[in-house]
Design a protein around this motif. Sequence first.
Motif, PDB file in Angstrom:
ATOM      1  N   LYS A  25       0.873  -1.162   0.000  1.00  0.00           N
ATOM      2  CA  LYS A  25       0.000   0.000   0.000  1.00  0.00           C
ATOM      3  C   LYS A  25       0.918   1.222   0.000  1.00  0.00           C
ATOM      4  O   LYS A  25       2.067   1.123   0.446  1.00  0.00           O
ATOM      5  CB  LYS A  25      -0.855   0.008   1.279  1.00  0.00           C
ATOM      6  CG  LYS A  25      -1.982  -1.014   1.261  1.00  0.00           C
ATOM      7  CD  LYS A  25      -3.179  -0.425   0.543  1.00  0.00           C
ATOM      8  CE  LYS A  25      -4.368  -1.396   0.620  1.00  0.00           C
ATOM      9  NZ  LYS A  25      -5.435  -0.985  -0.321  1.00  0.00           N
ATOM     10  N   ARG A  27       1.817   4.990   1.406  1.00  0.00           N
ATOM     11  CA  ARG A  27       1.554   5.847   2.571  1.00  0.00           C
ATOM     12  C   ARG A  27       0.494   6.891   2.244  1.00  0.00           C
ATOM     13  O   ARG A  27       0.398   7.351   1.108  1.00  0.00           O
ATOM     14  CB  ARG A  27       2.834   6.585   2.968  1.00  0.00           C
ATOM     15  CG  ARG A  27       3.759   5.764   3.788  1.00  0.00           C
ATOM     16  CD  ARG A  27       4.220   6.555   5.034  1.00  0.00           C
ATOM     17  NE  ARG A  27       5.153   5.766   5.830  1.00  0.00           N
ATOM     18  CZ  ARG A  27       4.780   4.740   6.605  1.00  0.00           C
ATOM     19  NH1 ARG A  27       3.504   4.411   6.695  1.00  0.00           N
ATOM     20  NH2 ARG A  27       5.677   4.048   7.286  1.00  0.00           N
ATOM     21  N   GLY A  28      -0.259   7.290   3.259  1.00  0.00           N
ATOM     22  CA  GLY A  28      -1.349   8.246   3.073  1.00  0.00           C
ATOM     23  C   GLY A  28      -0.926   9.536   2.405  1.00  0.00           C
ATOM     24  O   GLY A  28      -1.683  10.132   1.640  1.00  0.00           O
ATOM     25  N   LYS A  29       0.306   9.935   2.651  1.00  0.00           N
ATOM     26  CA  LYS A  29       0.766  11.228   2.101  1.00  0.00           C
ATOM     27  C   LYS A  29       0.714  11.257   0.562  1.00  0.00           C
ATOM     28  O   LYS A  29       0.554  12.315  -0.029  1.00  0.00           O
ATOM     29  CB  LYS A  29       2.180  11.535   2.586  1.00  0.00           C
ATOM     30  CG  LYS A  29       3.237  10.618   2.021  1.00  0.00           C
ATOM     31  CD  LYS A  29       4.647  11.088   2.346  1.00  0.00           C
ATOM     32  CE  LYS A  29       5.628  10.165   1.656  1.00  0.00           C
ATOM     33  NZ  LYS A  29       6.960  10.168   2.179  1.00  0.00           N
ATOM     34  N   LYS A  31      -1.673  10.100  -1.351  1.00  0.00           N
ATOM     35  CA  LYS A  31      -3.019  10.529  -1.717  1.00  0.00           C
ATOM     36  C   LYS A  31      -3.184  12.011  -1.378  1.00  0.00           C
ATOM     37  O   LYS A  31      -3.698  12.783  -2.169  1.00  0.00           O
ATOM     38  CB  LYS A  31      -4.050   9.676  -0.966  1.00  0.00           C
ATOM     39  CG  LYS A  31      -5.395   9.661  -1.667  1.00  0.00           C
ATOM     40  CD  LYS A  31      -6.288   8.537  -1.158  1.00  0.00           C
ATOM     41  CE  LYS A  31      -6.329   7.327  -2.080  1.00  0.00           C
ATOM     42  NZ  LYS A  31      -6.977   6.170  -1.455  1.00  0.00           N
ATOM     43  N   LYS A  32      -2.720  12.371  -0.206  1.00  0.00           N
ATOM     44  CA  LYS A  32      -2.870  13.743   0.264  1.00  0.00           C
ATOM     45  C   LYS A  32      -2.184  14.725  -0.699  1.00  0.00           C
ATOM     46  O   LYS A  32      -2.728  15.763  -1.047  1.00  0.00           O
ATOM     47  CB  LYS A  32      -2.289  13.872   1.680  1.00  0.00           C
ATOM     48  CG  LYS A  32      -3.015  14.895   2.539  1.00  0.00           C
ATOM     49  CD  LYS A  32      -2.486  14.944   3.964  1.00  0.00           C
ATOM     50  CE  LYS A  32      -1.417  15.998   4.144  1.00  0.00           C
ATOM     51  NZ  LYS A  32      -0.222  15.544   4.844  1.00  0.00           N
TER      52      LYS A  32
END
Length: 290
Positions: A25, A27-29, A31-32
């Motif tokens: 996956k 890291r969220g960053k 997408k951010k």
Amino acid sequence: MEGLVVKNYAGFYYVDTGKAIYMCKARGKFKKDNLKILTGDRVVIKEIVPNSEGVIESLLPRKNELIRPPIANVDQVLIVFAFADPFPSTELIDRLLVMAFALRLEVVLVFNKFDLVNPESQKLFEYYKKILPKVVAITARGDTGIEELTSYLNQKISVLAGPSGVGKSTLINRLVPGAKLATGEVSPKIKRGRHTTRHVELIKLPFGGFIADTPGFSNLTLPEMDKLELQSYFPEFNQNRKYCYFPNCLHVKEPNCRVRELLETGEIPPFRYENYLTFLEEITSDERSS
Ligand SMILES: Nc1nc2c(ncn2[C@@H]2O[C@H](COP(=O)(O)OP(=O)(O)OP(=O)(O)O)[C@@H](O)[C@H]2O)c(=O)[nH]1
Ligand SMILES: [Zn+2]
């Protein structure tokens, strides 16, 4: 750990580190920050489950990016035609050469179906061999030329291009036993659907390097370029332009033009010059319309 994204499927990135393929996956960053990770990207991952799962921590700088199929860090294009069945269109060969060179990609020009060679296609092959460094005659259904081709693919990320029926799928299956790409039987209509919905995957070559499973360059519009730039993608024109009277000669009607002299003597074949003029006209009218 550093690795190469070989596939993006169902929300997971498959990252080949050389040691194992990790399902990751991001890291969220990512997408951010609206950062898109592409097949072909080099990434740094953190291992979560040994040799099987990880998280993408960062994206390394990209060398280039193709739009269709979306793929990063392409080294070269394998432009595939056949000696016969179908007989090669020189306009399409030259168009693909210009498109690849304009993107600063290396080119391997492949003539497949050497078992079906005839004098006309042999002549075309010889000409391209004279002007380009990597031109190879192969039989994808046999052994001819496979070793030479393999040496060009080694350690590189390659994308195939070329018309229907020349043997692109057969070639991948030949290079990667077990790749099992469908050959021949798919109808053009179904295939278009397949190519738009499918995700591009990099297939690992047993001798080193990767090849994309989806052909590129389906859009055959020439990229925007200056009129003078076009001849730099015709190596034999480019080599001779210094002998033209005008330094900015486009080889159309200018006096004392070396390129047209070579056309007269037959050193440059008519089809090359005609294709050059066709493309020149095309990019000229683009300039006018914009
Ligand atoms: N004679 C001969 N036929 C070949 C060779 N390689 C492939 N073919 C045949 O050519 C036909 C087309 O091959 P494919 O591999 O499906 O061609 P493709 O370029 O993938 O075609 P698309 O999927 O339509 O883009 C098949 O019937 C193959 O068996 C070869 O070296 N010699
Ligand atoms: Zn000239």
